[in-house]
Design a protein around this motif. Structure first.
Motif, PDB file in Angstrom:
ATOM      1  N   LEU A  59       0.827  -1.205   0.000  1.00  0.00           N
ATOM      2  CA  LEU A  59       0.000   0.000   0.000  1.00  0.00           C
ATOM      3  C   LEU A  59       0.863   1.257   0.000  1.00  0.00           C
ATOM      4  N   THR A  60       0.375   2.292  -0.654  1.00  0.00           N
ATOM      5  CA  THR A  60       1.051   3.587  -0.616  1.00  0.00           C
ATOM      6  C   THR A  60       0.557   4.354   0.613  1.00  0.00           C
ATOM      7  N   LEU A  61       1.244   5.441   0.920  1.00  0.00           N
ATOM      8  CA  LEU A  61       0.827   6.285   2.041  1.00  0.00           C
ATOM      9  C   LEU A  61      -0.584   6.813   1.812  1.00  0.00           C
ATOM     10  N   ALA A  62      -0.886   7.204   0.577  1.00  0.00           N
ATOM     11  CA  ALA A  62      -2.222   7.722   0.261  1.00  0.00           C
ATOM     12  C   ALA A  62      -3.285   6.641   0.478  1.00  0.00           C
ATOM     13  N   GLU A  63      -2.983   5.403   0.092  1.00  0.00           N
ATOM     14  CA  GLU A  63      -3.941   4.320   0.301  1.00  0.00           C
ATOM     15  C   GLU A  63      -4.136   4.041   1.794  1.00  0.00           C
ATOM     16  N   ARG A  64      -3.053   4.142   2.550  1.00  0.00           N
ATOM     17  CA  ARG A  64      -3.177   3.935   3.999  1.00  0.00           C
ATOM     18  C   ARG A  64      -4.102   4.983   4.618  1.00  0.00           C
ATOM     19  N   LEU A  77     -14.740  -2.938   6.323  1.00  0.00           N
ATOM     20  CA  LEU A  77     -13.512  -3.244   5.582  1.00  0.00           C
ATOM     21  C   LEU A  77     -13.821  -3.585   4.127  1.00  0.00           C
ATOM     22  N   ARG A  78     -14.946  -4.252   3.886  1.00  0.00           N
ATOM     23  CA  ARG A  78     -15.312  -4.596   2.514  1.00  0.00           C
ATOM     24  C   ARG A  78     -15.634  -3.354   1.683  1.00  0.00           C
ATOM     25  N   ALA A  79     -16.333  -2.402   2.269  1.00  0.00           N
ATOM     26  CA  ALA A  79     -16.668  -1.163   1.549  1.00  0.00           C
ATOM     27  C   ALA A  79     -15.407  -0.380   1.220  1.00  0.00           C
ATOM     28  N   LEU A  84     -11.072   1.079  -2.831  1.00  0.00           N
ATOM     29  CA  LEU A  84      -9.646   1.092  -3.184  1.00  0.00           C
ATOM     30  C   LEU A  84      -9.276   0.062  -4.249  1.00  0.00           C
ATOM     31  N   GLY A  85     -10.185  -0.885  -4.494  1.00  0.00           N
ATOM     32  CA  GLY A  85      -9.851  -1.967  -5.412  1.00  0.00           C
ATOM     33  C   GLY A  85      -8.884  -2.955  -4.784  1.00  0.00           C
ATOM     34  N   ARG A  86      -8.983  -3.119  -3.471  1.00  0.00           N
ATOM     35  CA  ARG A  86      -8.118  -4.025  -2.711  1.00  0.00           C
ATOM     36  C   ARG A  86      -8.989  -4.974  -1.893  1.00  0.00           C
ATOM     37  N   PRO A  87      -8.489  -6.164  -1.593  1.00  0.00           N
ATOM     38  CA  PRO A  87      -9.273  -7.081  -0.753  1.00  0.00           C
ATOM     39  C   PRO A  87      -9.436  -6.545   0.669  1.00  0.00           C
ATOM     40  N   ALA A  88     -10.517  -6.938   1.316  1.00  0.00           N
ATOM     41  CA  ALA A  88     -10.767  -6.529   2.696  1.00  0.00           C
ATOM     42  C   ALA A  88      -9.654  -7.027   3.609  1.00  0.00           C
TER      43      ALA A  88
END
Length: 161
Positions: A59-64, A77-79, A84-88
């Motif tokens: 993950l990038t800082l922005a994604e975090r 977590l699912r939402a 983000l297009g990432r798994p929960a």
């Protein structure tokens, strides 16, 4: 890769046989149990380096930040994962690994302090009689200078003697 090795790399720690050299200049020799100062070995990490994506898996800082903010607001977590297009499960690992992170707290405090100092300076200038147009004319440049100090570190202001 060992998690400890990854964290050492993140923090600029260099390991050689039975010792570690930290970015702040501490050298820890584990065979003798001594800690000495041996000079700063690495430059401070800037914001650009922190925001860069190392690998699509990480993950990038922005994604975090995009995980932290909605989670604090109570989103599932699912939402968050869908947004983000990432798994929960990735979001869950991130939350578990970085809950209560001192680094994030310090970074937020430094950025907030820089912002507050800029606001305070603008108010001081207005109170001293400068026109709003005069203050606004160089406010953006002053903000760039202040946040450049945050990004590049305060090396010229905080010198170890």
């Amino acid at each position: 890769m060992n998690e400890r090795t990854a964290k050492d790399w993140d923090w600029g720690v260099k390991k050689s046989r039975s010792s570690r050299t930290y970015a702040d200049g501490r050298c820890v020799d584990y065979t003798t149990g001594t800690v000495t100062m041996c000079g700063v070995t690495t430059a401070p990490v800037g914001l650009i380096a922190l925001e860069k994506q190392l690998h699509p898996r990480f993950l990038t800082l922005a994604e975090r930040e995009k995980i932290r903010d909605p989670r604090a607001a109570g989103q599932s977590l699912r939402a968050i994962g869908r947004a983000l297009g990432r798994p929960a499960s990735t979001n869950k690992r991130e939350i578990d690994a970085n809950s209560g992170s001192e680094v994030a707290t310090v970074a937020a405090a430094v950025l907030s302090a820089a912002r507050d100092a800029l606001i305070e300076e603008n108010h001081r200038r207005l109170d001293s009689g400068e026109t709003p147009d005069a203050v606004a004319a160089d406010a953006a440049e002053r903000a760039q200078q202040a946040f450049a100090l945050v990004e590049k570190g305060l090396r010229s202001y905080a010198v170890r003697t």
